[in-house]
Design a protein around this motif. Structure first.
Motif, mmCIF file in Angstrom:
data_model
loop_
_atom_site.group_PDB
_atom_site.id
_atom_site.type_symbol
_atom_site.label_atom_id
_atom_site.label_comp_id
_atom_site.label_asym_id
_atom_site.label_seq_id
_atom_site.Cartn_x
_atom_site.Cartn_y
_atom_site.Cartn_z
ATOM 1 N N GLU A 109 -18.498 -45.675 17.997
ATOM 2 C CA GLU A 109 -19.246 -45.317 16.791
ATOM 3 C C GLU A 109 -18.368 -45.256 15.539
ATOM 4 O O GLU A 109 -18.852 -45.534 14.442
ATOM 5 N N ALA B 207 -18.373 -48.907 14.821
ATOM 6 C CA ALA B 207 -19.681 -49.551 14.586
ATOM 7 C C ALA B 207 -20.206 -49.386 13.161
ATOM 8 O O ALA B 207 -21.045 -50.159 12.716
ATOM 9 N N GLU C 15 -25.710 -45.133 11.782
ATOM 10 C CA GLU C 15 -24.452 -45.117 12.554
ATOM 11 C C GLU C 15 -23.643 -43.860 12.253
ATOM 12 O O GLU C 15 -22.960 -43.323 13.135
ATOM 13 N N HIS D 98 -24.816 -41.211 14.363
ATOM 14 C CA HIS D 98 -24.300 -41.378 15.730
ATOM 15 C C HIS D 98 -22.904 -40.752 15.867
ATOM 16 O O HIS D 98 -22.649 -39.986 16.793
ATOM 17 N N GLU E 287 -29.300 -49.161 18.656
ATOM 18 C CA GLU E 287 -28.351 -50.281 18.774
ATOM 19 C C GLU E 287 -29.081 -51.602 19.017
ATOM 20 O O GLU E 287 -28.661 -52.651 18.524
HETATM 21 FE FE LIG Z 1 -24.154 -46.604 16.900
#
Ligand SMILES: [Fe+2]
Ligand SMILES: [Fe+2]
Length: 241
Positions: free
Chosen positions: A66, A69, A111, A114, A216
């Motif tokens: 993460e 990402a 994200e 996350h 995702e």
């Molecule tokens: Fe993610």
């Protein structure tokens, strides 16, 4: 490319809890074959992650995934901002760049949720050292940002394809985690003010990680849809000449 509001996104996420609906949505872009360069970079990232954090999912591995990402979305927003400086006089191009920015900012916020929530959970269940917990993923995130940003300028398709591969990997890892840890995850709660602020209220960690898995898959598919939107924009522009 899909630009949408938070409520619509959350509704879509919930629909993907259904296995049949999710399989149909995944099938839209399953088996997409990216070009050689994104495949090489994507394989390098994924293999490095497997070597450093293990092949199987864990809180520590997700924390690293993460951290990394988020950056392609930030890179696309930055690239679109830069390009807008040169193309603001071309309204159709400006519109396309505005769509890219909106999509990228929305995904980046997702994200960020996350990483904030997962890093909080990770410290409860695993030992998070400075090197594997922060330094290595930040190092990869630095390179990933510049690869993604540079590829966007050279051929934005490659940048989207690299993200497709990384999001596919994230989707596979969360799916595997849910499969392996269902019982434990159903007994664990998600104490997070950030998640409540974001607007998600999972009953337990199983529901939380299931929603991340769905995010995702949406990111993966929307990366390919961004390529199609760009292609349509170019075709429309060519047709006008
Ligand atoms: Fe993610
Ligand atoms: Fe993602």
């Amino acid at each position: 490319m899909t630009s949408r509001d938070h409520t619509t996104f959350e509704q879509h996420n919930k629909i993907l809890n259904d296995d049949t609906a999710r399989a149909a949505y995944a099938a839209e872009h399953n088996g997409y074959r990216p070009a050689l360069l994104p495949r090489l970079l994507g394989s390098f990232l994924i293999l490095s992650g497997n070597v450093i954090y293990g092949k199987e999912p864990s809180y520590l591995k997700f924390r690293a995934v993460e951290i990394i990402a988020r950056v392609p979305y930030h890179s696309w927003d930055s690239a679109a901002y830069t390009l807008m400086t040169f193309f603001f006089f071309d309204e159709q191009r400006a519109l396309s760049l505005a769509h890219t920015s909106r999509f990228a900012r929305f995904a980046q916020d997702n994200e960020t949720m996350h990483i904030v929530v997962i890093s909080r959970l990770a410290v409860f269940y695993e030992k998070i050292g400075l090197i594997r917990g922060s330094l290595i993923p930040l190092w990869f995130a630095f390179f990933y940002f510049w690869w993604s940003y540079t590829l966007y300028f050279i051929n934005n398709r490659w940048s989207y394809e690299l993200n497709y591969l990384f999001e596919q990997h994230a989707y596979d890892q969360y799916s595997r985690f849910l499969e392996l840890e269902e019982e434990a995850l159903r007994s664990r709660d998600v104490p997070s003010d950030y998640l409540a602020w974001y607007g998600r209220t999972p009953a337990d960690q199983y529901e939380f990680f299931r929603s991340i898995r769905n995010d995702e898959l949406i990111h993966r598919n929307e990366s390919i849809e961004a390529i199609a939107a760009e292609k349509a924009r170019r075709a429309a522009k060519g047709g006008k000449k």
